[in-house]
Structures are given as C-alpha cells and as structure tokens.
Design a protein around this motif. Structure first.
Motif, short mmCIF file in Angstrom:
data_model
loop_
_atom_site.label_atom_id
_atom_site.label_comp_id
_atom_site.label_asym_id
_atom_site.label_seq_id
_atom_site.Cartn_x
_atom_site.Cartn_y
_atom_site.Cartn_z
N THR A 108 0.86 -1.18 0.00
CA THR A 108 0.00 0.00 0.00
C THR A 108 0.90 1.22 0.00
OG1 THR A 108 -1.70 -1.17 1.26
CG2 THR A 108 -1.81 1.23 1.26
N ARG A 110 0.87 5.51 0.31
CA ARG A 110 0.12 6.71 0.65
C ARG A 110 0.84 7.92 0.05
NH1 ARG A 110 -0.12 6.35 6.00
NH2 ARG A 110 1.56 7.82 6.38
N GLY A 114 -2.66 12.10 1.27
CA GLY A 114 -3.17 11.19 2.29
C GLY A 114 -3.95 10.03 1.72
N SER A 115 -4.11 9.99 0.42
CA SER A 115 -4.85 8.90 -0.24
C SER A 115 -3.96 7.67 -0.37
CB SER A 115 -5.31 9.37 -1.62
OG SER A 115 -6.02 8.35 -2.28
N GLU A 116 -4.55 6.51 -0.27
CA GLU A 116 -3.80 5.26 -0.39
C GLU A 116 -4.12 4.56 -1.70
OE1 GLU A 116 -4.43 2.78 3.03
OE2 GLU A 116 -3.03 3.95 4.23
#
Length: 165
Positions: A108, A110, A114-116
């Motif tokens: 993952t 980021r 702040g979006s993953e």
C-alpha cells in the motif's frame, strides 16, 4: 523526436515504479487534471508555447512522482517507511516522498494528499522486473564494457498517486 518522449530518472540505483490502471488515468484526463501528449503537441502547433511547456511539465512531474527510490518486492520482506520519489518539490527543493507499507502479501502506498493506492496483486501485475544498462561506447553493439545498470520493480496500482493535482 520530442524532448518529452523519454523521462530520465534512473541512475545506478534500484527503484519501484507504480503504474496506475488505464481507467484511473483516463478519469484524470477526462476531468482535466492531467493533459495528454496529444494536447501538448496541439498547443505547440497552435503557438501556445507557455501552455504546452506547462502541460508537458505537469505530465513529467506526474510520471516522476510514480518512481520511488528503493525496490519494494512483494514477498521479499516487509517495509513501513517513507521513500523519495523522482519528483523534486519546487518549494522545498527536496524530493517528494511516498509512504510505503510492504507486507508479505501486498503493498500500500500513501501519497502527499493522504490517499492510499494498493498494488493489484490479484491481477498478477506486480513484481515485474526491468533493468536499464548503460554501456561505455557509442552503442550497445560496439560497447566492450558495461558502465552501470539500474533496476526497477513495477507494480500495477488501483489509482494514481497525487502530489498536488
């Protein structure tokens, strides 16, 4: 040949390259957040030099933000850290960073917003390896020695990484 055809980022190091899905890129283009090379060329032909240069830089910055220092290979250990991208922040003059969380089964990432984004391991489009060779000489055919190499692991991600678009 256009100066925008290639992006020069590799330099004797190991990288991770994140590739967003076609659908997510098309959505960015359709929303007007990411221009296309065709738009840049049309702007050049129309004499809109400043716009074409700005749009070309936007595309290159977007691409550079998807290239991260350090190879992160799914199944090759764990990592939970910040890594520099190939994009320099014009305000701080430092490389933008991504936060990557690598587990034994997934990855993952980021971004600055702040979006993953998640590696789409279900599709088998992860851990794809690429290598760049630079030879001493005028061409690979005439070269007698290897000057340097770089490698990259490539992962398909579910959405683009954004720094400020």
């Amino acid at each position: 040949r256009s100066p925008y055809d290639n992006i020069s980022a590799f330099n004797t190091y190991h990288y991770t390259v994140y590739v967003p899905t076609n659908e997510s890129i098309e959505a960015l283009i359709n929303s007007g957040k990411l221009p296309t090379w065709e738009q840049v060329e049309a702007e050049e032909k129309a004499g809109e030099t400043e716009k074409s240069e700005a749009d070309a830089q936007l595309i290159l910055n977007f691409l550079r933000y998807h290239i991260q220092d350090n190879s992160l290979v799914i199944g090759g250990g764990t990592d939970d850290d910040y890594h520099e991208t190939a994009l320099i922040d014009s305000e701080t003059h430092r490389f933008h960073q991504l936060h990557s969380k690598l587990t034994a089964t997934g990855l993952t990432v980021r971004d600055n917003t702040g979006s993953e984004a998640h590696v789409m391991a279900d599709f088998g489009l992860y851990n794809l390896m690429a290598r760049e060779y630079q030879y001493m000489g005028t061409s690979a055919i005439n070269a007698r020695m290897l000057q340097t190499t770089s490698s990259a692991v490539i992962h398909l991600i579910d959405k683009p990484l954004m720094y400020n678009l």
